[in-house]
Design an enzyme around this catalytic site. Sequence first.
Site, mmCIF file in Angstrom:
data_model
loop_
_atom_site.group_PDB
_atom_site.id
_atom_site.type_symbol
_atom_site.label_atom_id
_atom_site.label_comp_id
_atom_site.label_asym_id
_atom_site.label_seq_id
_atom_site.Cartn_x
_atom_site.Cartn_y
_atom_site.Cartn_z
ATOM 1 C CE1 TYR A 282 -12.750 21.542 29.460
ATOM 2 C CE2 TYR A 282 -14.970 21.884 30.320
ATOM 3 C CZ TYR A 282 -14.109 21.326 29.386
ATOM 4 O OH TYR A 282 -14.605 20.518 28.396
ATOM 5 C CG HIS B 269 -1.857 1.157 1.292
ATOM 6 N ND1 HIS B 269 -1.940 1.999 2.375
ATOM 7 C CD2 HIS B 269 -2.742 1.617 0.385
ATOM 8 C CE1 HIS B 269 -2.858 2.930 2.145
ATOM 9 N NE2 HIS B 269 -3.362 2.726 0.939
ATOM 10 C CG HIS C 105 -7.211 6.290 -2.401
ATOM 11 N ND1 HIS C 105 -6.861 7.100 -1.348
ATOM 12 C CD2 HIS C 105 -6.574 5.108 -2.188
ATOM 13 C CE1 HIS C 105 -6.057 6.432 -0.525
ATOM 14 N NE2 HIS C 105 -5.868 5.226 -1.015
ATOM 15 N NE ARG D 39 -16.472 17.040 26.130
ATOM 16 C CZ ARG D 39 -17.449 16.424 26.808
ATOM 17 N NH1 ARG D 39 -18.555 16.011 26.186
ATOM 18 N NH2 ARG D 39 -17.342 16.224 28.104
ATOM 19 C CB CYS E 162 -10.569 17.984 24.241
ATOM 20 S SG CYS E 162 -11.600 17.540 25.652
#
Lengths: 517, 517
Positions: free
Chosen positions: A352, A59, A84, A159, A215
């Site tokens: 947080y 590949h 491709h 998220r 995140c």
Amino acid sequence: MRIFKEAKAEAASVAGTAAPKAVKMYTRLDVAEHDSIEKRVWCSYKENVYDVTDFLDNHPGGRDLLLLAAGKDIEPFWRLYQAHVNSDVAMEMLKTLKIGELDLEKEPKVDVDETDPYKNDPERHPALKCHSAKPANMEPPLSLLRREYLTPSSLWFVRNHSPVPIIDAATHEITIVSGEQSQDNLNLLRTKAVINLEHLKKDFEKKTVVATVQCGGNRRGGLDLIKKSSGTGWGEGAISTAKFAGASLRDVLEVHAGINLHNYERLGIKHVIFYGADDMRASIPIEKALSPFGDVLFAYEMNDCEELPRDHGYPLRVIVPGHVGVRNVKWLSKIKLCSEEADGPWNRGIAYKGFGPSYSSVEGLNIDSVPTMQEMPIQSDVAEAENISLSLATTSKNDDGEKRTVVQTSAKGFAWSGGGRAIIRVDVSANKGLSWQTATLKEGSDQPLSKAWAWTFWEIDDLEIDASKLKPGDEIKVLVKAVDASYNAQPEGAAAIWNLRGLNNNNWHAFTVKVEE
Amino acid sequence: MRIFKEAKAEAASVAGTAAPKAVKMYTRLDVAEHDSIEKRVWCSYKENVYDVTDFLDNHPGGRDLLLLAAGKDIEPFWRLYQAHVNSDVAMEMLKTLKIGELDLEKEPKVDVDETDPYKNDPERHPALKCHSAKPANMEPPLSLLRREYLTPSSLWFVRNHSPVPIIDAATHEITIVSGEQSQDNLNLLRTKAVINLEHLKKDFEKKTVVATVQCGGNRRGGLDLIKKSSGTGWGEGAISTAKFAGASLRDVLEVHAGINLHNYERLGIKHVIFYGADDMRASIPIEKALSPFGDVLFAYEMNDCEELPRDHGYPLRVIVPGHVGVRNVKWLSKIKLCSEEADGPWNRGIAYKGFGPSYSSVEGLNIDSVPTMQEMPIQSDVAEAENISLSLATTSKNDDGEKRTVVQTSAKGFAWSGGGRAIIRVDVSANKGLSWQTATLKEGSDQPLSKAWAWTFWEIDDLEIDASKLKPGDEIKVLVKAVDASYNAQPEGAAAIWNLRGLNNNNWHAFTVKVEE
């Protein structure tokens, strides 16, 4: 999780024309079971089934990339890499591997649960690792993240906190209001301002920002190895980069709310709260919003595509470059100018906030004592590294004249820091940090030192390893640590930065490679 | 190094009136020899000599503070702490300790070498540790740094490159010029602007900034323990804090050069170069200079004193809050607006550039590849910690019901980060980092999160230590690490951040305490 299935009708039967007429029939489940080399690697494309096991090493993109599609439909992967579809070469190669066809009549019918609030969520790319489907918490593999500087939108980490809102962009309105915190502030906006997408596109200069969004819990899985923290056990993939375009928040606040650098203090404005149509809300300090160097954007385009993907905030999201992901509120519906930060878990709760490593429960914690995350710390990852071939070992002498048997390997990765602090150096080690070699900085290294909103790619081709004690089958860890423009360094271990909520894991990242003959 | 000697005549014979008439006579050299408890601790005040050994444990400020004056004249120390002169108490105590007088006739005459370029350098405080006298490179002890939030000007670390320039403030002029880098830039200033101190004081609002300034090589001594780096082997004291007042650079550039946020890009200005009368020059990015949140100051006052001390830039210096010490150019004489950063060692040379830990010579280094230091990384220090008294140990049960013998100690220190990033948490450990307790943030903790230019003091009263294996004479290290508003953490060890120039040592700081009965 449903997967991409947007095959164009005219292409449906191109593949497999060389196959015999009496073909073996399989179900998608049969294909899915063949997802490893041991079980043979199968893929489907349109209605055809292929065994690509013997093709893995041939590949052109490498075996690992093809293995990502093992047991899956290959089309969403092909769509990522134009090679491709830009020529017939890939299709010609694939034809020779055909082993049968999909028996579409035997496909189990998926009953849509009409009461499922997530039933209208968009399809997601099969390469994404799913931590949770409802709501969607998914991340791409590291190897795909390092392939293109701008992460393809379909590969971006997702998220979400709720089902993806269904919004009609033509009628969607965003209101701008001010809080009722002080006398002065009461009459800040004589009338509630209402803007829509057409306003933003027509009345404001279209600005572009290439930004990395991470995140707050990225690499939480690494902290969980020390001790379980709370939240999704993200790997290293909760970070992605795109080119966003939209209107400058600074311009919009000036035009529609009359707020600028000269009057915000007098008006008592300290925070800008963003509300999403998913009931999410998060705020940033007004200084970031108004700074001429802040580059906060109301983004309506991503990666030169005219619309944001639904998972990433269609039709409008905020991009707060250099700040933690949660501040980049998606599906924007309201903006509030306020003397206080947003209420709720994302600013004032512990979600947080980082506490010391010895606090393993909220009991006795003074949550208000620690400010919520805005800018993020320095981060780096090894995304790929080559296995070590002992057959390539050479003998050389070190500075003291001693003979050494050494072998080299190569590695690639990315590094990023919050607050726009550019990556100025990346160090790589293959001997547990006893010695370090400096990597070459690639794409992204030309960003301004104080406005480097996006990551910097790095690579090293000649990472030297003492081969004298290595034997086939051994494993070696390739470590990385980066330095940003403020000369912040990454901590060595995860234990001293462990925290209850599993935030900000940025200890030295390790990637394991194998020692081969 | 000469020391303070500004005794006021009328106070000269107040002390010692209770001593017998036939007094023993000593020289300053005799006093200097008595600088430890073993040799007895002597001090002088005016013409009197005292043996303070037996008073050490009764000293209200603690024995360690009095020991700093061992063998020295005590007056410069008294001047730091007004308690000594605000009442007669201190003088009365001292009287009882008198053992003799200084024989001033026997004082060796110091011949001034008229060819010595340093002959006009100012006197310096005897508490400063001298790394080099010519040029002056001196730092205060950690214990004094933690006593007052604003470091007394006489205790500030001194990092000079040359003799202190002699400048007449009344006639001193500062020129503002633009570089000749591009066509546009050529005519930037129609005439060379010349400003003087009177202009700055009369024409511009007096602005105040409380800022911590840290040398890029602070704690280099800690890196040198790994492997010698190049430069002065600073301890932890090359950091100090003061309240500066002066004119805003931003205002001055607007009024005298017509440069502002709206035109600097068009004019091709990227850097502001500051020139000192000592031939020093260093530049900062124009964005820092023009940012409404940058707070860069042309300072002519320090700690509410109407003049800067000569060692700290009299009559005018630059204060670049959040940036490495070297950018805070002293004895300012010229400003240049330029498309390139300053030439010379302080920007383009290796003096302020950090390379990877395995590069121990400049050979083969691409110096241009690494940007020079501007903002600094997160830093913290333990300035004081109490010895551990095993007699105070108590027995308690841990969460698993196991009995533990524990003892507590207390510690104090400071933490600071560059770029105005506030200190949001300080963790302290007495068991090599196996567990951490969060300290209480004190003075400085109320600074704005993104404009915390000055340090934050911290303290902890109940740092717990497992006493079961301790015995008198053992030593324990109290470790500290801090977290800033961008959640940057400090690295554990110094080896991975070692660099050729010994810059930015910010690994966990350790303070050794003794275990007592």
